[in-house]
Scaffold this motif. Structure first.
Motif, PDB file in Angstrom:
ATOM      1  N   ALA A 157      38.590  12.740  -6.688  1.00 29.07           N
ATOM      2  CA  ALA A 157      39.334  12.104  -5.722  1.00 29.07           C
ATOM      3  C   ALA A 157      40.137  10.786  -6.320  1.00 29.07           C
ATOM      4  O   ALA A 157      41.362  10.916  -6.110  1.00 29.07           O
ATOM      5  CB  ALA A 157      38.537  11.647  -4.500  1.00 29.07           C
ATOM      6  N   LEU A 162      42.679  14.365  -5.817  1.00 28.31           N
ATOM      7  CA  LEU A 162      42.705  15.521  -5.139  1.00 28.31           C
ATOM      8  C   LEU A 162      42.066  15.295  -3.792  1.00 28.31           C
ATOM      9  O   LEU A 162      41.473  14.402  -3.477  1.00 28.31           O
ATOM     10  CB  LEU A 162      41.649  16.404  -5.853  1.00 28.31           C
ATOM     11  CG  LEU A 162      42.261  16.976  -7.337  1.00 28.31           C
ATOM     12  CD1 LEU A 162      41.122  17.875  -7.763  1.00 28.31           C
ATOM     13  CD2 LEU A 162      43.371  17.537  -7.260  1.00 28.31           C
ATOM     14  N   THR A 163      42.517  16.245  -2.804  1.00 28.28           N
ATOM     15  CA  THR A 163      41.991  15.993  -1.392  1.00 28.28           C
ATOM     16  C   THR A 163      40.698  16.759  -1.376  1.00 28.28           C
ATOM     17  O   THR A 163      40.546  17.246  -2.119  1.00 28.28           O
ATOM     18  CB  THR A 163      43.095  16.452  -0.539  1.00 28.28           C
ATOM     19  OG1 THR A 163      43.158  18.074  -0.762  1.00 28.28           O
ATOM     20  CG2 THR A 163      44.389  16.017  -0.629  1.00 28.28           C
ATOM     21  N   HIS A 164      39.962  16.644  -0.177  1.00 31.05           N
ATOM     22  CA  HIS A 164      38.768  17.486  -0.015  1.00 31.05           C
ATOM     23  C   HIS A 164      38.825  18.922  -0.457  1.00 31.05           C
ATOM     24  O   HIS A 164      37.981  19.396  -1.140  1.00 31.05           O
ATOM     25  CB  HIS A 164      38.374  17.459   1.520  1.00 31.05           C
ATOM     26  CG  HIS A 164      37.742  16.122   1.932  1.00 31.05           C
ATOM     27  ND1 HIS A 164      38.314  15.412   3.264  1.00 31.05           N
ATOM     28  CD2 HIS A 164      36.713  15.420   1.382  1.00 31.05           C
ATOM     29  CE1 HIS A 164      37.325  14.270   3.247  1.00 31.05           C
ATOM     30  NE2 HIS A 164      36.597  14.264   2.094  1.00 31.05           N
ATOM     31  N   SER A 165      39.811  19.696   0.225  1.00 28.92           N
ATOM     32  CA  SER A 165      39.912  21.042  -0.028  1.00 28.92           C
ATOM     33  C   SER A 165      40.376  21.312  -1.532  1.00 28.92           C
ATOM     34  O   SER A 165      40.119  22.225  -1.971  1.00 28.92           O
ATOM     35  CB  SER A 165      40.938  21.698   0.950  1.00 28.92           C
ATOM     36  OG  SER A 165      42.268  21.070   0.935  1.00 28.92           O
ATOM     37  N   LYS A 179      32.891  17.059   1.322  1.00 29.07           N
ATOM     38  CA  LYS A 179      33.092  16.075   2.207  1.00 29.07           C
ATOM     39  C   LYS A 179      31.676  15.125   2.219  1.00 29.07           C
ATOM     40  O   LYS A 179      31.826  14.123   2.663  1.00 29.07           O
ATOM     41  CB  LYS A 179      33.351  16.631   3.613  1.00 29.07           C
ATOM     42  CG  LYS A 179      34.663  17.110   3.882  1.00 29.07           C
ATOM     43  CD  LYS A 179      35.029  17.485   5.320  1.00 29.07           C
ATOM     44  CE  LYS A 179      36.435  17.908   5.423  1.00 29.07           C
ATOM     45  NZ  LYS A 179      36.890  18.329   6.740  1.00 29.07           N
TER      46      LYS A 179
END
Lengths: 195, 275
Positions: A157, A162-165, A179
């Protein structure tokens, strides 16, 4: 045993032990076009910023380009920066990370984004080498104490943006697991780095 | 999200950049109209920014700072050049008039009418340039002194980093005792190397007194680290040497007669536990 103050930071005989210029004082001098103040801030924060830029980009030349651009921006816009409203190293670090990740992902930051980063409040001072070294030790110790999967997820992250997905897609882990890991890591960071 | 975020960590998650879609948009739109949440977001961004310190240390490439300063000077020179170095208009006139010099005798008074003001103009330019040069030399001299000063700072920071390296460095916050002068300090103590870094500020002591920093060993009497007399409340940092291998259980700053004592005699001002 007497201390040899002469060996400390640019000792002034009037001031006793060395007086360290604050970030605010140096930024004010930069606003007045004082190159030496800019050089002092560079000495203070370039190593920290270059390290994070290099960690994100893994490219020395690209990292230096962004580093120089950030300090050049500081040179040109120091008048607009109000140290009372936010932390200089906080602002520098957030801008460095944003720009590096933008380059990594080959898109430009949205205009205006950076102006909103002025109110970043760091929970500690980084104005001296000793303070920086101490905090580096604490942050690294906290990261090492995290379970390996939490640390790896947090690093994806922070250092890759990068995002969660996106992390779930990259690692193949369920989105809920990602998450939970990030939230747990953030909670641990907050509680252990509280000053 | 019409109200405040329900979970405090949402701010950190936003700062980290992992929130997406509606979650992100909701926090952004709420924070845009809520001063309290804007402040919390700033604090969260500061905490997340600390992760940068987890990156492996990589040295800045050699010459990078000089390249930045050249860029900065380049901008300054570009702005200043026309005012300082632009040829005076009369110089152009002089160049144009140079060719027909052989006809001066024929042109007579007309030629003198041009030559005199041009010469005077050049003289003025020379004087201005000479004065400018004098100012530039003074600036360069001041900058040399500042560079020497910054080099000392850099060398000091390297020495601090050396003290901070090692597995058992103690980082101890010294807190003021009730009713005593205000101050705040941290000591970083590397017993193996016998080095201590002091970093802090304290109210100036009376003129007939000095502050004295002590290491209190696990066994034995306090050892004096140093005597100091701050005259301002600016932060100060310095390094002191001690006998190697002394295990500390506490650190204290006491107020002593000017010049310090062999053993503490005065009140404790700032104190911190070493273990």
């Amino acid at each position: 045993m007497r201390i040899s103050y002469g060996a400390a930071l640019g000792v002034s005989s009037k001031a006793g032990p060395a007086a360290i210029s604050s970030d605010a004082a140096l930024v004010n001098r930069v606003a007045e076009r004082d190159e030496l103040a800019l050089a002092a801030l560079y000495d203070r924060y370039a190593g920290m910023l270059f390290s994070v830029l290099h960690r994100i980009l893994r490219d020395t030349q690209a990292a230096e380009e962004i580093l120089q651009d950030i300090f050049f921006q500081l040179w040109r816009t120091a008048k607009e920066f109000d140290p009372k409203r936010g932390s200089l190293p906080g602002w520098l670090t957030v801008i460095a990370r944003n720009r590096a990740i933008s380059r990594l992902r080959r898109h430009r930051p949205e205009q205006g984004d950076e102006l909103e980063e002025c109110n970043i409040a760091m929970p500690c001072t980084l104005e001296t080498a000793a303070a920086q070294q101490q905090l580096i030790g604490r942050v690294k110790a906290v990261l090492m104490e995290l379970p390996a999967e939490q640390r790896a997820t947090l690093e994806l992250a922070y250092f890759e943006g990068l995002t969660h997905s996106e992390i779930a897609q990259r690692t193949g882990d369920p989105l809920g697991t990602v998450k939970t890991r990030i939230r747990s890591a953030v909670e641990a960071l907050k509680s252990r780095l509280r000053t | 999200m019409s109200g405040h975020p329900t979970r405090q960590e949402d701010f950190e998650l936003y700062a980290l950049g992992v929130l997406e879609g509606e979650e992100r948009a909701a926090l952004e739109s709420h924070a845009a109209s809520c001063a309290e949440c804007t402040e919390r977001l700033g604090e969260a961004q500061g905490r997340i920014a600390l992760l940068a310190l987890g990156a492996p240390r990589v040295d800045v490439p050699a010459g990078a700072k000089e390249r930045l300063l050249q860029r900065v000077r380049g901008e300054g020179a570009a702005a200043a050049a026309p005012a300082v170095f632009a040829p005076p208009p009369r110089a152009t006139t002089w160049a144009k008039e140079d060719a027909p010099r052989a006809r001066a005798g024929i042109l007579g008074g007309w030629w003198n009418a041009v030559l005199v003001p041009v010469t005077l103009g050049l003289l003025i330019v020379c004087v201005l340039l000479w004065r400018q040069n004098d100012i530039v030399e003074k600036v360069i001299d001041e900058q040399r002194k500042e560079v020497a000063h910054l080099q000392k700072q850099l060398e000091y920071q390297r020495r601090v980093a050396d003290v901070m390296e090692g597995p058992n460095v103690l980082n101890v916050a010294l807190r003021p005792m009730p009713g005593m002068p205000k101050g705040d300090a941290t000591v970083h103590y590397n017993a193996g190397k016998g080095k201590l870094v002091y970093d802090g500020w304290i109210e100036p002591a009376p003129s007939d007194k000095s502050y004295q920093l002590w290491v209190v060993p696990k066994d034995g009497s306090p050892i004096s680290v140093g005597v100091f007399n701050p005259v301002t409340e600016d932060r100060a940092s310095w390094i002191a040497s001690l006998p190697e291998g002394v295990q500390a259980k506490a650190f204290a700053i006491t107020l002593e007669p000017a010049g310090g004592e062999d053993q503490p005699t005065g009140p404790q001002i700032l104190v911190g536990n070493g273990s």
